[in-house]
Design a protein around this motif. Structure first.
Motif, PDB file in Angstrom:
ATOM      1  N   ARG A  20       0.792  -1.179   0.000  1.00  0.00           N
ATOM      2  CA  ARG A  20       0.000   0.000   0.000  1.00  0.00           C
ATOM      3  C   ARG A  20       0.852   1.267   0.000  1.00  0.00           C
ATOM      4  NH1 ARG A  20      -2.821  -1.617   5.576  1.00  0.00           N
ATOM      5  NH2 ARG A  20      -0.742  -2.463   5.836  1.00  0.00           N
ATOM      6  N   HIS A  60      -1.357 -10.571  -1.942  1.00  0.00           N
ATOM      7  CA  HIS A  60      -1.211  -9.471  -0.981  1.00  0.00           C
ATOM      8  C   HIS A  60      -2.581  -8.894  -0.611  1.00  0.00           C
ATOM      9  CE1 HIS A  60       1.527  -5.872   0.260  1.00  0.00           C
ATOM     10  NE2 HIS A  60       0.556  -6.056   1.108  1.00  0.00           N
ATOM     11  N   ASN A  96      -0.201   1.777   7.857  1.00  0.00           N
ATOM     12  CA  ASN A  96       0.054   2.072   6.435  1.00  0.00           C
ATOM     13  C   ASN A  96      -1.258   1.996   5.656  1.00  0.00           C
ATOM     14  OD1 ASN A  96       1.743   2.609   4.218  1.00  0.00           O
ATOM     15  ND2 ASN A  96       1.964   0.430   3.728  1.00  0.00           N
ATOM     16  N   GLU A 101       4.353  -0.013   8.568  1.00  0.00           N
ATOM     17  CA  GLU A 101       3.895  -1.356   8.915  1.00  0.00           C
ATOM     18  C   GLU A 101       5.045  -2.347   8.907  1.00  0.00           C
ATOM     19  OE1 GLU A 101       4.112  -4.095   6.532  1.00  0.00           O
ATOM     20  OE2 GLU A 101       5.106  -2.650   5.228  1.00  0.00           O
ATOM     21  N   THR A 135       8.030   1.014   5.487  1.00  0.00           N
ATOM     22  CA  THR A 135       7.220  -0.159   5.129  1.00  0.00           C
ATOM     23  C   THR A 135       8.163  -1.278   4.688  1.00  0.00           C
ATOM     24  OG1 THR A 135       6.934   0.347   2.776  1.00  0.00           O
ATOM     25  CG2 THR A 135       5.394   1.402   4.299  1.00  0.00           C
ATOM     26  N   THR A 136       7.619  -2.464   4.553  1.00  0.00           N
ATOM     27  CA  THR A 136       8.481  -3.616   4.281  1.00  0.00           C
ATOM     28  C   THR A 136       9.165  -3.528   2.916  1.00  0.00           C
ATOM     29  OG1 THR A 136       6.839  -4.881   5.516  1.00  0.00           O
ATOM     30  CG2 THR A 136       8.535  -6.140   4.376  1.00  0.00           C
ATOM     31  N   ASN A 137       8.401  -3.214   1.880  1.00  0.00           N
ATOM     32  CA  ASN A 137       8.971  -3.248   0.521  1.00  0.00           C
ATOM     33  C   ASN A 137       9.045  -1.878  -0.150  1.00  0.00           C
ATOM     34  OD1 ASN A 137       9.001  -6.335   0.118  1.00  0.00           O
ATOM     35  ND2 ASN A 137       6.913  -5.921   0.804  1.00  0.00           N
ATOM     36  N   GLY A 138       7.996  -1.077   0.026  1.00  0.00           N
ATOM     37  CA  GLY A 138       7.905   0.181  -0.719  1.00  0.00           C
ATOM     38  C   GLY A 138       9.001   1.174  -0.376  1.00  0.00           C
TER      39      GLY A 138
HETATM   40  C1  MLT Z   1       5.129  -2.703   1.767  1.00  0.00           C
HETATM   41  O1  MLT Z   1       5.864  -1.702   1.633  1.00  0.00           O
HETATM   42  O2  MLT Z   1       5.557  -3.831   1.802  1.00  0.00           O
HETATM   43  C2  MLT Z   1       3.618  -2.555   1.829  1.00  0.00           C
HETATM   44  O3  MLT Z   1       3.241  -1.283   1.701  1.00  0.00           O
HETATM   45  C3  MLT Z   1       3.009  -3.492   2.800  1.00  0.00           C
HETATM   46  C4  MLT Z   1       1.604  -3.160   3.259  1.00  0.00           C
HETATM   47  O4  MLT Z   1       1.389  -2.166   3.912  1.00  0.00           O
HETATM   48  O5  MLT Z   1       0.682  -3.918   2.989  1.00  0.00           O
END
Ligand code: MLT
Length: 253
Positions: A43, A215, A96, A83, A115-118
């Motif tokens: 997100r 996801h 998030n 998150e 955030t984890t990936n973004g």
């Molecule tokens: C992420 O950066 O991994 C996402 O934004 C994860 C999430 O909030 O669902």
């Protein structure tokens, strides 16, 4: 060669069109990187546009929870959001969730986001180019407009999920590629574009396609259905978040 009435001959001017590349994970090397557009539909990049739309002064993406906490101690006026495993880390002001953003909470504030990936993808992109934007489905038309006006080569960088490809990021990348008529698409950009168009057709629209992603299913399981809906809306904001390459923070472009 062409000639005019006076009999002079001159060659056609060579017309060069910008190139659009797509990488499906941040660790894939882009073929062009004049502009990098980071995508995390679920997100982070939807959240960034939502925060700026709601009047946040800037969004400061950072990689770790510790860094976010540290920044807040140094600058108590900042809010911290983000998150891990989809959930708000302890002591954070916000998770998030783009669906939960209200102007009364964030207007005029600086928001640190991890955030984890973004936000990790944003850090990778920042080392590749001085011009980094973020794309979500919500600002698709505005990013198209921005890119069309600059005519610079661009790479759409999907954040993916834990190093793996993600359907929703590639959907946004492919739909943007489909709009860039007159651009030279790399062969992988063409593949992602075709895949996105097929997904939309197969699932009866963009929201139907997003709903197929693991996801999205995970977010629904966690009770974030409203976020999945908010992240599936197409071209509902004119916000184009752009990274200030010196300060490393995102402003409304
Ligand atoms: C992420 O950066 O991994 C996402 O934004 C994860 C999430 O909030 O669902």
């Amino acid at each position: 060669m062409v000639s005019n009435d006076s009999g002079w001959h001159y060659p056609f001017a060579e017309v060069s069109v910008p190139t659009l590349d797509i990488v499906t994970t941040p660790d894939t090397h882009p073929e062009v990187q004049s502009v990098i557009v980071v995508i995390d539909v679920l997100r982070a990049t939807t959240m960034i546009a939502a925060l700026l739309d709601a009047g946040a002064n800037f969004v400061w993406p950072v990689r770790s929870i510790e860094k976010a906490r540290h920044l807040r101690i140094e600058h108590p006026e900042l809010m911290i959001a983000g998150e891990r495993s989809g959930l708000r880390p302890e002591g954070f002001d916000m998770g998030n969730s783009p669906a939960e953003i209200t102007s009364s909470t964030v207007r005029g504030r600086g928001i640190v986001l991890t955030t984890t990936n973004g936000t990790a993808a944003l850090e990778t992109a920042r080392h590749m180019s001085e011009t980094v934007l973020t794309l979500s489905l919500t600002n698709l038309a505005s990013v198209e407009h921005w890119l069309s006006n600059t005519d610079r080569d661009a790479c759409l960088m999907c954040s993916g999920t834990d190093g793996h490809r993600s359907l929703e990021d590639e959907l946004a990348a492919g739909l943007l590629a489909a709009r860039m008529s007159g651009w030279d698409l790399t062969s992988r950009a063409i593949c992602v574009r075709e895949q996105a168009l097929q997904l939309v057709e197969r699932w009866g629209g963009v929201a139907g396609a997003v709903a197929q992603s693991p996801h999205a299913a995970r977010l629904v399981e966690l009770g974030f259905d409203r976020d999945v809906d908010a992240c599936s809306r197409v071209s509902v904001t004119d916000c184009v978040p752009a990274l200030d390459s010196v300060r490393g923070v995102l402003f409304r472009g």
